[in-house]
Design an enzyme around this catalytic site. Structure first.
Site, mmCIF file in Angstrom:
data_model
loop_
_atom_site.group_PDB
_atom_site.id
_atom_site.type_symbol
_atom_site.label_atom_id
_atom_site.label_comp_id
_atom_site.label_asym_id
_atom_site.label_seq_id
_atom_site.Cartn_x
_atom_site.Cartn_y
_atom_site.Cartn_z
ATOM 1 N N ASN A 43 64.061 19.478 40.637
ATOM 2 C CA ASN A 43 64.554 20.498 40.697
ATOM 3 C C ASN A 43 63.758 20.195 42.551
ATOM 4 O OD1 ASN A 43 65.110 21.976 37.914
ATOM 5 N ND2 ASN A 43 62.254 22.701 38.022
ATOM 6 N N ARG A 380 81.872 24.183 34.785
ATOM 7 C CA ARG A 380 81.228 22.592 34.381
ATOM 8 C C ARG A 380 81.169 22.407 33.181
ATOM 9 N NH1 ARG A 380 77.870 21.681 39.342
ATOM 10 N NH2 ARG A 380 76.385 23.824 39.353
ATOM 11 N N ARG A 410 78.886 22.626 42.795
ATOM 12 C CA ARG A 410 77.857 22.255 43.387
ATOM 13 C C ARG A 410 77.447 20.701 43.103
ATOM 14 N NH1 ARG A 410 74.917 24.859 46.606
ATOM 15 N NH2 ARG A 410 75.687 24.731 48.421
ATOM 16 N N HIS A 440 83.202 31.085 38.921
ATOM 17 C CA HIS A 440 82.289 31.532 37.847
ATOM 18 C C HIS A 440 81.746 31.527 36.980
ATOM 19 C CE1 HIS A 440 77.909 31.099 36.739
ATOM 20 N NE2 HIS A 440 77.691 29.692 37.224
ATOM 21 N N HIS A 597 68.675 30.835 30.135
ATOM 22 C CA HIS A 597 70.479 30.889 30.815
ATOM 23 C C HIS A 597 71.190 32.260 30.904
ATOM 24 C CE1 HIS A 597 74.220 29.146 32.185
ATOM 25 N NE2 HIS A 597 73.238 28.660 33.292
#
Length: 707
Positions: A43, A380, A410, A440, A597
């Site tokens: 992180n 992703r 990213r 996204h 999430h």
């Protein structure tokens, strides 16, 4: 008056401390505690590359600019350094004084170089000579152009001195008093980090680390010199780059240029051990780093290197008990879902439930001759993705396959470029995102010819189409054939792939156009319908909350008596519990074995409640600068299911922590009169019970008698 907003970066640091807090928890299995310590480091790696680099750039460009909390860039950097140093110090104390000694008691013993006995030294010399030495390339520093230090790669630096009595004939190697002989060596990333040592103790498994082996036997790289000092180090570089959005048809080339820049950008932070102040200061001067930018650790600069110890945990006693990923009890396993989804919406809650239904849904669509088209977004996807395989197969079967691949995700840019090329070669129409907006949103639509109509099957999710993270991240997704949602989905794909403007959607809301205004409208509606007898209620769960307009709207709601419950895993800039401002707002956070999430939003709406899930957090980047989707839960059974999930998180009194008005987080603990309630554990038990009720195959099996 105190600020109405916490600083974003300092709030993130407290999130990383909550991760560390799990590593400090002695009730957890040792390797799980070690895992949390390694997450703290990974992180931090991303945080320094992106957020700290951004603040440093702001300091150079506009040093007097203040953030929402009134802090200048220099104040933020100083505060970051102070808190990050505290967290890393605590992490290292836990690792060296608690985790490693406890692992040794369990028979997994770390042997540092100073502890090598003769047998181990001879063994490691052999390992070094045959497996490691051929991969090492020492780089001199007393050259005109200082050697490039790669981003987040571990190195060993050596301070060298000629061995007495050995004559150095070449002027090139003589050196001078002004230029110390310092060389550094990249630690190979393709090798194991752990090497098991020969030991006479049968109940012990002793191991050495690759970083130590390179350090200890590095003298072999410099014949004629002796090593006076060494330093283990790694450097984090600025990775906060934006691609040139006007690159047009050369967008992929522009994206690849960004990846190259990231490897050679300016240094932001250095992590090193304590073995040489001289080499440390030398590197700081060459890399233009200040004292605040340097983080010293005791010995091990990457705790994640130790996670290979999982392979030695033969019986899993040092890890969590295995949790299954249950196949949904109401979905058929041996036939496509078409008939089921015509009649029912379906909620999938991973990782408690298996991600296999999403993969099966795509595989069935790829192979079904009645399926005409597949459209989806990819942000992703992970390596070796069965999602990609299904899409390629569908295109090869002659179906229309449209995939929007977001290249600007990213740290996944390189992988996404590879997927995009592979999909195009298979015949898939690939769209490379939108100019200046990351896509996204998580949406998949299958268009199928059926006897009576053309039917659209839609899948919407809070998380990525990634089979690997679906085993680790808690996410919600919806399967539906609802015609209104299907019409909105069609509009969405027309918008992101063509020239159409956004038409009025009946069910879906899309950022950056309508999600923010819809959220604020629903917050204001809650105010209007709230009474002292029946106060309004807003419950929301998300990863991070930084959007100032939405924060201000919730402050207003609190002032009008609306009760607000927030579950925020990471950053939270809202200040709760301030009299006259936010006394009706409570913020909690849960960090546990699964990464939380999912984004779920509930509005009581005067007795006609509404429930939404979304790909978007309440952050400026999500609501103002990304393409996101928020979707309603309309089916009665699905509504009850998702609301129950949301409520569960606010019952946790074992892993939850509550945010206080001073920015600190306080663990929520059960009283003596109540029982501990751990949300993730309770959710797992729920899906296990549902699985046990699943009809079993009762077909009689005939046993063959054998001689």
């Amino acid at each position: 008056m105190e600020s109405r907003f916490f600083n974003r970066e300092l709030s993130w640091l407290e999130f990383n401390y909550r991760v560390l807090f799990q590593g400090l928890c002695k009730e957890l299995p040792l390797l799980e505690r070690l895992q949390f310590l390694s997450i703290v480091t990974s992180n931090f790696d991303e945080f320094f590359q992106v957020r700290v680099a951004s603040v440093k750039r702001m300091l150079m460009e506009n040093p007097k600019k203040v953030d929402a909390g009134g802090l200048t860039p220099q104040t933020v950097l100083s505060s970051i350094s102070a808190r990050a140093h505290q967290i890393i110090k605590t992490q290292q104390e836990c690792l060296m004084s608690d985790i490693l000694p406890s692992l040794a008691e369990k028979g997994l013993v770390y042997i540092s170089p100073i502890q090598y006995n003769q047998q181990q030294t001879e063994f490691l010399q052999g390992v070094f000579k045959t497996e490691i030495y051929p991969l090492l390339t020492p780089l001199r520093t007393d050259v005109e152009e200082f050697p490039h230090i790669k981003n987040l790669i571990s190195y060993v630096a050596f301070l060298l001195k000629p061995i007495s009595g050995i004559k150095i004939t070449s002027e090139e190697f003589k050196g001078s008093d002004d230029l110390p002989r310092i060389a550094f060596v990249e630690i190979p990333s393709g090798l194991s980090n752990i090497y098991w040592l020969p030991s006479s103790y049968k109940k012990e498994k002793q191991f050495a680390l690759l970083q130590d082996i390179v350090t200890e036997f590095g003298t072999n790289l410099f014949p004629g010199f002796q090593v006076e000092e060494t330093l283990l180090f790694k450097v984090a570089r600025d990775a906060d780059f934006a691609v040139d959005e006007d690159a047009g048809t050369n967008f992929i080339n522009a994206m690849e240029d960004v990846l190259i820049q990231r490897k050679s950008s300016f240094p932001v932070q250095m992590t090193c051990n304590r073995s040489s102040d001289f080499i440390q200061k030398f590197l700081m001067e060459k890399l233009e780093l200040e004292n605040d930018d340097v983080y010293k650790v005791d010995q091990i600069i990457n705790p994640g290197d130790l996670m290979e110890l999982r392979d030695a945990d033969e019986y899993g006693k040092l890890s969590f008990d295995r949790w299954e990923h249950f196949y949904p009890s109401d979905l058929p396993e041996d036939e496509p879902y078409w008939n089921f989804l015509k009649l029912h919406d379906k909620i999938l809650h991973v990782p408690y439930e298996s991600y296999e239904p999403v993969v099966k849904f795509l595989n069935d669509a790829a192979d079904d001759p009645n399926v005409l088209a597949i459209k989806m977004t990819l942000y992703r996807t992970g390596r070796d993705s069965p999602i990609i395989d299904a899409l390629e197969r569908a295109a090869q079967h002659g179906k229309q396959v449209i995939v929007l691949v977001e290249l600007k995700a990213r740290f996944d840019e390189e992988r996404n470029i590879a997927w995009a090329n592979s999909l195009e070669q298979a015949g898939v129409t690939v769209i490379y995102g939108l100019v200046n907006l990351k896509v996204h949103a998580k949406i998949l639509m299958v268009i199928r010819r059926e006897s009576d109509t053309i039917r659209r099957y839609v899948h919407l999710a809070t998380g990525n189409y990634n089979t690997k993270t679906a085993k680790l991240y808690s996410d919600i997704s919806l399967f539906t054939t609802n015609p209104q949602i299907a019409n909105d989905a069609t509009q969405f794909f027309n918008l992101v792939t063509g020239y159409s403007t956004l038409q009025n959607m009946n069910c879906l809301s899309m950022a950056p156009v309508t999600i923010k205004s819809r959220l604020i409208s629903m917050i204001n509606r809650e105010i209007e319908r709230s009474t002292p007898e029946n106060p309004g209620l807003i419950i929301a769960k998300m990863n991070s909350f930084t959007h100032k307009e939405v924060i201000l709207a919730l402050y207003k709601a609190s002032q009008f008596g609306v009760k607000v419950l927030l579950n925020i895993r990471g950053i939270c800039m809202l200040v709760p519990g301030v009299p006259g401002l936010s006394e009706n707002i409570k913020v909690v956070s849960i960090v546990d074995r699964y990464l939380e999430h999912s984004r779920i939003f509930f509005f009581q709406n005067g007795g006609t409640p509404e429930l939404y899930c979304s790909s978007a957090d309440w952050m400026s980047r999500n609501l103002d600068r990304r393409i996101e989707l928020m979707f309603p839960i309309l089916d009665k059974d699905c509504f009850a299911d998702v609301k129950s999930i949301l409520d569960t998180y606010f019952l946790d009194n074992a892993k939850a922590m509550e945010l206080k008005s001073d920015g600190s987080w306080e663990p929520i603990r059960h009283s003596k009169k109540s029982s501990p309630f751990e949300a993730q554990s309770e959710l797992y038990k729920k899906y296990k019970r549902l699985n046990e009720k699943r009809p079993k195959n009762t077909e009689k099996q005939f046993e063959v008698r054998r001689k």
